[in-house]
Write an enzyme that holds these catalytic residues in place. Structure first.
Site, PDB file in Angstrom:
ATOM      1  N   MET B  38    -156.537  80.941  79.965  1.00  0.00           N
ATOM      2  CA  MET B  38    -155.154  80.916  80.464  1.00  0.00           C
ATOM      3  C   MET B  38    -154.670  82.357  80.666  1.00  0.00           C
ATOM      4  SD  MET B  38    -153.382  77.528  78.980  1.00  0.00           S
ATOM      5  CE  MET B  38    -152.717  78.184  77.457  1.00  0.00           C
ATOM      6  N   HIS B  45    -161.944  86.499  74.760  1.00  0.00           N
ATOM      7  CA  HIS B  45    -162.336  85.961  76.064  1.00  0.00           C
ATOM      8  C   HIS B  45    -163.575  86.681  76.598  1.00  0.00           C
ATOM      9  CE1 HIS B  45    -157.853  85.146  76.077  1.00  0.00           C
ATOM     10  NE2 HIS B  45    -158.320  83.949  76.372  1.00  0.00           N
ATOM     11  N   LYS B 182    -164.646  79.102  69.447  1.00  0.00           N
ATOM     12  CA  LYS B 182    -164.491  78.257  68.261  1.00  0.00           C
ATOM     13  C   LYS B 182    -163.150  78.480  67.582  1.00  0.00           C
ATOM     14  CE  LYS B 182    -169.312  77.703  66.806  1.00  0.00           C
ATOM     15  NZ  LYS B 182    -170.180  77.834  65.606  1.00  0.00           N
ATOM     16  N   LYS B 183    -162.421  79.502  67.981  1.00  0.00           N
ATOM     17  CA  LYS B 183    -161.077  79.646  67.440  1.00  0.00           C
ATOM     18  C   LYS B 183    -160.274  78.370  67.695  1.00  0.00           C
ATOM     19  CE  LYS B 183    -156.719  81.876  67.640  1.00  0.00           C
ATOM     20  NZ  LYS B 183    -156.241  81.085  68.773  1.00  0.00           N
ATOM     21  N   ASP B 184    -160.394  77.844  68.898  1.00  0.00           N
ATOM     22  CA  ASP B 184    -159.787  76.543  69.210  1.00  0.00           C
ATOM     23  C   ASP B 184    -160.829  75.479  68.880  1.00  0.00           C
ATOM     24  OD1 ASP B 184    -157.343  77.672  70.380  1.00  0.00           O
ATOM     25  OD2 ASP B 184    -158.721  78.449  71.882  1.00  0.00           O
ATOM     26  N   SER B 219    -155.771  86.266  69.736  1.00  0.00           N
ATOM     27  CA  SER B 219    -155.066  85.213  70.460  1.00  0.00           C
ATOM     28  C   SER B 219    -154.093  85.863  71.424  1.00  0.00           C
ATOM     29  CB  SER B 219    -154.284  84.328  69.478  1.00  0.00           C
ATOM     30  OG  SER B 219    -153.340  83.540  70.179  1.00  0.00           O
TER      31      SER B 219
END
Lengths: 316, 316
Positions: B38, B45, B182-184, B219
């Site tokens: 996003m 990222h 893997k954070k999400d 983040s």
């Protein structure tokens, strides 16, 4: 020795083999066209093969899938008695000379440990697939407006099951074209909307209803009709044709049209599930047929639920 | 004049152009790898880009998508303030030398006529997309078990929106590989399950969490933390590391672990959304960490909701 017939379709049972086959055809410069079926083929299915070939307008490899999809049946429905005739189907497809492969997987879903009913969506409705838990299949595609009404009212898991299995078949076969019959009008619209909303790169063909000489819409389930029921079931197509004639002559009030059809079906001994007059694309009810509409019918004759419909294009 | 940099990514805004680009790369013998984001990119990222390249193990064309997906936000959430920096993002991606294209569509959804709220699923929860009716987007992909619990409890439309937009991106980009962080954690598991259940021909990479030097999980939302909040938020990673150490030393009762983490976060001034100890694949709660588990945390610091987690592999 050469193969007995050059047009004998290749039978593929494995997902990965199916995808690899499809990619080879694409690499050869052919379009891949998919005709999804549940088998027990009739001329309606075969017309989808022709429609797919015509839509390709060039070199094409047609895949017919034969898979009775458990997730679109509720436990109360006729999964167990759905007719099948694999040898007959293969013969019919070979005779077309236009089918390159038949995809008939043994099962398309990951099953979990049985005996743990999973609460479904849609007011607790469950499908024949939902006997599992843990790591079982749990992903569902839903077209939330178009799945409502018409067949969705009495078959709450049906379109969820259809959209999901078609998404799976699309991802396995990776077709450029897929053909569906307009006999399953709501299904066709649901698939068109799913393809648009999820950006599948697939051209969807909606193919006209194929009828028996006496007007009965072809359906695999017709085989379950007794001679007497089959005769009575002609009231469906007859009432639809009469309704269209009336509408084109100006008698276009939906309620009157519906009342007339219900009366005809009930007089013939049918038990009506629904009669609706809806817009062709949104499937929302219309009060008058003053735009492109379709009259949709579902009715039981004996133990067989039949559906049929007729499109009406108006200029008024 | 030659282009300024050979590795400047091509910017693509159109769906059809994106798919055509992807198919050309595939025809050239390259794998296509997708990194969905996003935007407002950070090293987390960029690590996904590296992971995708490594996973390809051969010629690969990496596509990074940048799209703030409205359908995964509820109207009460932070869609309007989600940070963005397109020029900065492009610079960072160019600097990797590994990104061939950036896909940044203006909008991915068909919108209807506004002003007609559509009742959503999940107990009437709606997303920022659902301001439409008629022929608007209405197809949703749901992973019905994994979407429950953890972030799904407080964000009821989130995973439906994520699964749907990722299915769309998969159908537009047609990647062979896609990388997720893997954070999400729950998101990653949801996507893995969706890919399995819907038969997408895509290898999903789960990439390890990238942390700031002081331990804070990277983040895009960290930018909204004040210096003081950021300091307090370190309690998340600190409590997770302590919990893992304790668990590996035999203190493996989930309730004790959770209590300790909640206490640490609250003492630091955080407001806990949830702390859960769950199985890694099914995300079902475990009473003891006696199998591969993950501790997942969501907590508010000021107006910022942060999530983090730590995997624990046990041999006992």
């Amino acid at each position: 020795m050469a193969p007995a017939a050059a047009h004998e379709p290749e039978v593929i049972r494995d997902k990965a083999a199916m995808r690899a086959w499809s990619r080879r055809r694409r690499a050869e410069g052919k379009a891949v066209a998919l005709v999804p079926t549940m088998g027990f083929l009739h001329e309606g299915h075969l017309s989808l093969v022709s429609a797919a070939v015509a839509a390709a307008g060039g070199p094409v490899a047609v895949v017919v899938s034969i898979y009775v999809n458990p997730s679109q049946f509720a436990p109360t429905e006729d999964l167990a008695t759905y007719p099948s005739d694999f040898a007959g189907d293969l013969g019919k497809l070979a005779a077309t000379g236009a089918v390159a492969a038949v995809f008939c997987p043994p099962d398309l879903y990951v099953r979990g440990s049985a005996g743990h009913p999973v609460a479904g969506v849609s007011g607790g409705a469950v499908s024949c697939l939902e006997d599992a838990c843990g790591h079982a299949h749990e992903t569902w595609v839903r077209v939330e407006q178009l799945e409502k009404g018409l067949c969705g009212s009495s078959r709450p898991v049906f379109f969820r099951g259809v959209a999901t299995v078609v998404a799976k078949l699309f991802n396995i076969v990776e077709p450029d074209i897929a053909a569906f019959g307009k006999k399953d009008y709501q299904q066709w619209r649901v698939i068109c909307r799913m393809v648009r909303d999820l950006d599948f790169a697939i051209k969807i063909i909606g193919s006209e209803i194929v009828r028996e000489a006496d007007g009965l819409a072809m359906s695999s389930r017709n085989v379950h009709l007794s001679c007497e029921e089959r005769e009575k079931a002609l009231s469906i197509s007859r009432s639809l044709v009469n309704a269209r004639t009336a509408a084109l002559n100006g008698n276009n009030h939906s309620q009157q049209i519906k009342d007339q059809i219900v009366q005809t079906l009930e007089e013939a001994g049918g038990q009506v599930d629904y009669v609706e007059v809806v817009e062709q694309e949104s499937l929302t009810p219309v009060k008058r047929i003053d735009r492109p509409a379709v009259i949709c019918v579902a009715a039981w004759f004996g133990k067989v639920r039949l559906i049929d419909n007729i499109e009406i294009q108006t200029t008024s």
